[in-house]
Design a protein around this motif. Sequence first.
Motif, PDB file in Angstrom:
ATOM      1  N   LEU A 341      49.027  -0.141  24.573  1.00 18.71           N
ATOM      2  CA  LEU A 341      48.280  -1.395  24.517  1.00 18.71           C
ATOM      3  C   LEU A 341      48.260  -1.975  23.104  1.00 18.71           C
ATOM      4  N   THR A 342      48.354  -1.111  22.106  1.00 22.15           N
ATOM      5  CA  THR A 342      48.379  -1.569  20.718  1.00 22.15           C
ATOM      6  C   THR A 342      49.664  -1.101  20.065  1.00 22.15           C
ATOM      7  N   VAL A 343      50.155  -1.878  19.125  1.00 21.92           N
ATOM      8  CA  VAL A 343      51.373  -1.531  18.398  1.00 21.92           C
ATOM      9  C   VAL A 343      51.007  -1.236  16.958  1.00 21.92           C
ATOM     10  N   GLN A 344      51.330  -0.030  16.521  1.00 18.52           N
ATOM     11  CA  GLN A 344      51.077   0.355  15.147  1.00 18.52           C
ATOM     12  C   GLN A 344      52.339   0.981  14.577  1.00 18.52           C
ATOM     13  N   ASP A 345      52.411   1.035  13.267  1.00 15.50           N
ATOM     14  CA  ASP A 345      53.589   1.593  12.607  1.00 15.50           C
ATOM     15  C   ASP A 345      53.506   3.117  12.650  1.00 15.50           C
ATOM     16  N   THR A 346      54.032   3.701  13.710  1.00 16.80           N
ATOM     17  CA  THR A 346      53.976   5.158  13.913  1.00 16.80           C
ATOM     18  C   THR A 346      55.337   5.808  13.704  1.00 16.80           C
ATOM     19  N   MET A 347      56.201   5.176  12.936  1.00 16.16           N
ATOM     20  CA  MET A 347      57.546   5.727  12.757  1.00 16.16           C
ATOM     21  C   MET A 347      57.509   7.113  12.124  1.00 16.16           C
ATOM     22  N   SER A 348      56.648   7.322  11.150  1.00 16.01           N
ATOM     23  CA  SER A 348      56.539   8.638  10.518  1.00 16.01           C
ATOM     24  C   SER A 348      56.116   9.693  11.522  1.00 16.01           C
ATOM     25  N   GLN A 349      55.146   9.366  12.374  1.00 14.64           N
ATOM     26  CA  GLN A 349      54.675  10.329  13.367  1.00 14.64           C
ATOM     27  C   GLN A 349      55.758  10.645  14.396  1.00 14.64           C
ATOM     28  N   VAL A 350      56.520   9.622  14.802  1.00 12.81           N
ATOM     29  CA  VAL A 350      57.595   9.852  15.777  1.00 12.81           C
ATOM     30  C   VAL A 350      58.663  10.766  15.187  1.00 12.81           C
ATOM     31  N   LEU A 351      59.088  10.485  13.946  1.00 14.35           N
ATOM     32  CA  LEU A 351      60.089  11.321  13.296  1.00 14.35           C
ATOM     33  C   LEU A 351      59.560  12.736  13.069  1.00 14.35           C
ATOM     34  N   ALA A 352      58.292  12.840  12.695  1.00 15.06           N
ATOM     35  CA  ALA A 352      57.712  14.162  12.447  1.00 15.06           C
ATOM     36  C   ALA A 352      57.725  15.016  13.707  1.00 15.06           C
ATOM     37  N   ARG A 353      57.429  14.406  14.851  1.00 14.62           N
ATOM     38  CA  ARG A 353      57.402  15.176  16.094  1.00 14.62           C
ATOM     39  C   ARG A 353      58.805  15.532  16.575  1.00 14.62           C
ATOM     40  N   LEU A 354      59.733  14.592  16.483  1.00 12.49           N
ATOM     41  CA  LEU A 354      61.097  14.847  16.955  1.00 12.49           C
ATOM     42  C   LEU A 354      61.806  15.897  16.113  1.00 12.49           C
ATOM     43  N   PHE A 355      61.662  15.805  14.792  1.00 11.73           N
ATOM     44  CA  PHE A 355      62.421  16.661  13.898  1.00 11.73           C
ATOM     45  C   PHE A 355      61.587  17.779  13.296  1.00 11.73           C
ATOM     46  N   ARG A 356      60.370  18.009  13.831  1.00 16.48           N
ATOM     47  CA  ARG A 356      59.502  19.123  13.477  1.00 16.48           C
ATOM     48  C   ARG A 356      59.226  19.169  11.975  1.00 16.48           C
ATOM     49  N   ILE A 357      58.551  18.116  11.507  1.00 19.25           N
ATOM     50  CA  ILE A 357      58.152  18.027  10.110  1.00 19.25           C
ATOM     51  C   ILE A 357      56.654  17.736  10.057  1.00 19.25           C
ATOM     52  N   PRO A 358      55.832  18.704   9.715  1.00 19.75           N
ATOM     53  CA  PRO A 358      56.148  20.096   9.407  1.00 19.75           C
ATOM     54  C   PRO A 358      56.419  20.906  10.675  1.00 19.75           C
ATOM     55  N   VAL A 359      56.949  22.111  10.488  1.00 23.67           N
ATOM     56  CA  VAL A 359      57.365  22.937  11.631  1.00 23.67           C
ATOM     57  C   VAL A 359      56.166  23.403  12.440  1.00 23.67           C
ATOM     58  N   ASN A 360      55.126  23.897  11.767  1.00 23.84           N
ATOM     59  CA  ASN A 360      53.906  24.376  12.439  1.00 23.84           C
ATOM     60  C   ASN A 360      54.203  25.415  13.509  1.00 23.84           C
ATOM     61  N   GLY A 361      55.141  26.324  13.220  1.00 19.68           N
ATOM     62  CA  GLY A 361      55.429  27.413  14.149  1.00 19.68           C
ATOM     63  C   GLY A 361      56.285  27.019  15.336  1.00 19.68           C
ATOM     64  N   LYS A 362      56.727  25.763  15.411  1.00 16.92           N
ATOM     65  CA  LYS A 362      57.560  25.316  16.529  1.00 16.92           C
ATOM     66  C   LYS A 362      58.790  24.612  15.960  1.00 16.92           C
ATOM     67  N   PRO A 363      59.836  25.380  15.652  1.00 13.19           N
ATOM     68  CA  PRO A 363      60.998  24.800  14.970  1.00 13.19           C
ATOM     69  C   PRO A 363      61.934  24.003  15.870  1.00 13.19           C
ATOM     70  N   ILE A 364      61.700  23.985  17.177  1.00 13.31           N
ATOM     71  CA  ILE A 364      62.594  23.265  18.074  1.00 13.31           C
ATOM     72  C   ILE A 364      61.798  22.276  18.920  1.00 13.31           C
ATOM     73  N   ALA A 365      62.311  21.064  19.021  1.00 12.65           N
ATOM     74  CA  ALA A 365      61.732  20.052  19.908  1.00 12.65           C
ATOM     75  C   ALA A 365      62.645  19.907  21.120  1.00 12.65           C
ATOM     76  N   ILE A 366      62.094  20.084  22.305  1.00 10.35           N
ATOM     77  CA  ILE A 366      62.862  19.979  23.552  1.00 10.35           C
ATOM     78  C   ILE A 366      62.488  18.663  24.206  1.00 10.35           C
ATOM     79  N   LEU A 367      63.446  17.762  24.287  1.00 10.77           N
ATOM     80  CA  LEU A 367      63.215  16.452  24.875  1.00 10.77           C
ATOM     81  C   LEU A 367      63.721  16.475  26.307  1.00 10.77           C
TER      82      LEU A 367
END
Length: 625
Positions: A341-367
Motif C-alpha cells: 500500500l505504501t512505497v518506500q526506498d527498501t532497496m537496501s533491505q531487499v539486497l540484504a535479504r537476497l544476498f544475506r548481508i549480514p549472514v546471521n547464521g543463514k548463509p543461503i537464501a532459497i527463492l
Amino acid sequence: MDRAYTQSQRAPAAQAQPFERVGRIVAVTGAHAIILIDPEAAGERNPAPEMGTLLKIDTPRSVSLCMVSALSSPMPSTNREEQELRIIEVEFLGEIPQDEHGRLQQFRRGISCYPSLGDVVFRATRDELERAYACDSDTAIRVGYITQDSTIPAMIKIDEMLGKHFAILGTTGTGKSCTVALILRRILEKNPQAHVLLLDVHREYANAFSDMAEVINPENMNLPFWLLNFEEIVEILIGQQASREGDIEVLRELIPLAKLRYMNNQRRDRTGLQRSRDPQDSSNVGVDTPIPYRTSDLIAILDDHIGKLDLRGELAPYKRLKSRIESISRDPRYAFMFGSLTVQDTMSQVLARLFRIPVNGKPIAILELGGLPSEIINVVVSVLARLAFDFGVWSAGQIPITFICEEAHRYVPIDKTLGFEPTKRAISRIAKEGRKYGVSLCIVSQRPAELDPTILSQCNTIFSMRLTNERDQQILRAGISDAAGSLLEFMPTMGTGEAITFGEGVALPTRIKFDTLPARQWPRSNTASFTRSWARELPEEGFLQEIVLRWRAQSHTPEALSYDMPAAVAVAQKIAQPAQPTLRRTAQQGSGPPPPAAPAPVPSPPPQVHRDQQKLADLIRQFRS
C-alpha cells in the motif's frame, strides 16, 4: 604430503591394492599409448584393468599416470586354453616428479618425460592415487570417493570451482538435487559466512537447508516493481501484444516523471532520498535508474495526459496502460511486487535479504519460484541475476556471491524464440564477467543440449551424472579434453549418485560416487509411488475443497501436507473482497493469519543490522548517481 582430508572423512576402508603388473608398452603417441597385457600377469587374483582405471609407468625422472580408455582383443579365439592377444589403450594425464633421492613429489598435469617401448606398466598404488587426487585441505571439500578405490576421497577445490563457474548435469532421477544439496552443504559448513542465492523452481530445497537458509516464497517475498528495469516492466505491463510500440514509448516517457514526482515528495517530507543528489536534476533520473515510484503517480500522470485535448486521437496506449496497471495491482498473484500500500526506498533491505548481508547464521537464501505466475517467472529471474551482477560491480567484489540457477534450460535456452531475452543476457553476463566481480554461477539442468552453449562453455567445472540422450552427450564431448573423453562412455550406464567430474575444480577427471546425506537433509524431490498411492483409499471428503481453495488463492503453504483449512478459507474470503485492499505478509509474520487492513509503518532495522547495511546504502547512492 599434506592430506586433503582426515581419517574420519574417509569411506569404509578397502583392502590395499598389491603392486600389480599389467603389461608393457608397445606403442606411444603424443597423448596415448597401447599396452600389451602380459598373459602371466593376468589371472583371477589380478584381473585386467577396467575402463577409467589409473595405471603408472616408471620413467627416469617421474612416475607417469595414465587412464584406461579402451580394452580390446584383436584376434579372439574360441579355444579357452589358447592365450589371446589383449591390449589396453590409455590416455596420459600427468606425472608425479621424483627428487634426486627418488622421493615422490606433488602431482602435476602434463608429461615431461615420455615412457619408451617395452616399459612395464603397473596399477597405480594407493599412495600414488592419493597424490594424484589430493587438494589443499584448507580450501577443498570432500563430496564422495573415487570409484577405483573407495578409500580415496573425491575432493573439490572451492575457489577454482566457484571462481570459474560450474555445472551439474543429469537426467531426472539420477540424484541431481541431492548432489546440489550435498555440494552446497559441504561448502557452507566450511564457509559459514558465505552468500548464496538458490533459485528453487520446484520448492524442494527448504528441507535440505532448514537450519541455515532464509526461505523466500510467494507468501513472504518482497520484490518491489520499481527495481525492474525498463525491459522487465514492459514484459509485465505490455507483454507481446500487437501494436506494442506505441505503449512502450508512452511508458518510457512516463516512468521518469513518476520517479521525479516520488523524489520531490520525499524531499518535501525530509525522508527517504534526502541524502541523494538534488532531485530537481532530472538528468540523473533515467528509465532504468533504481529509484522508487508509485503506481498511483503513474496512473495520475496517465490521467493528466488522457485529459489533454490534443491527445483525443491517440488515447488507446494510455488507456491500455492504465487498465493493465490497475488490474495487475489488484491481482493477488502479483502481490509480492505490486501489493504494498505504501512505497518506500527498501532497496537496501531487499539486497540484504537476497544476498544475506549480514549472514546471521543463514548463509543461503532459497527463492521458491513455484507458485509465481508462469508469465512472470522469467522476469523475476532476470531481476535477480541482474541485481547479483550489479551488486558485484558496485561493491567491487568485496562480498562474493554464488548464484545457483536450477532448471537453467528454462531461462537460457538455445532456441532464440524461447525464454526471455533480458534473462539470457543477465545470466550470460554473470557467466562471462562475473568472476571479475566475485559473482559465481552454478548451472543445474537435465538437458544440456537445450542450454545456450555460450553459457555452458563458461562453466569450467562439470559434474555430469547419467545422461542417456545422445545430443546431451555430444555437447559434453565437444567441451571436454582428450584426457577425460573416454570417461564419458560411462554416462549412459552410471548409477544414481555417480558422476563424471572434470575441470578446474578437481585435481583430475574422474568417476566419483557422491556421499549420501542424512535423510533429514534430503531435498523434497522423491518420485511418487503410483502403486502405493493407488492402493490406498481416497483422502477425506474435504480434500478436493482444500485443493480448490488453495488453487483459487494462488498460494502454496510452507508445508503442503499440513495445509491449514481455516487459513485457506480466510485467504479465499480475503481475495473474494476486491474492495478491501490485501496487505502483504512479512517474513516475520510467517504463515499465520493475514494482518489487519490498516497499513503499518516499515520498522527500522535493528542496530546490529543497520551498521552492516549502511555500506549497502552507500553503494546504492553511488549506483544511482
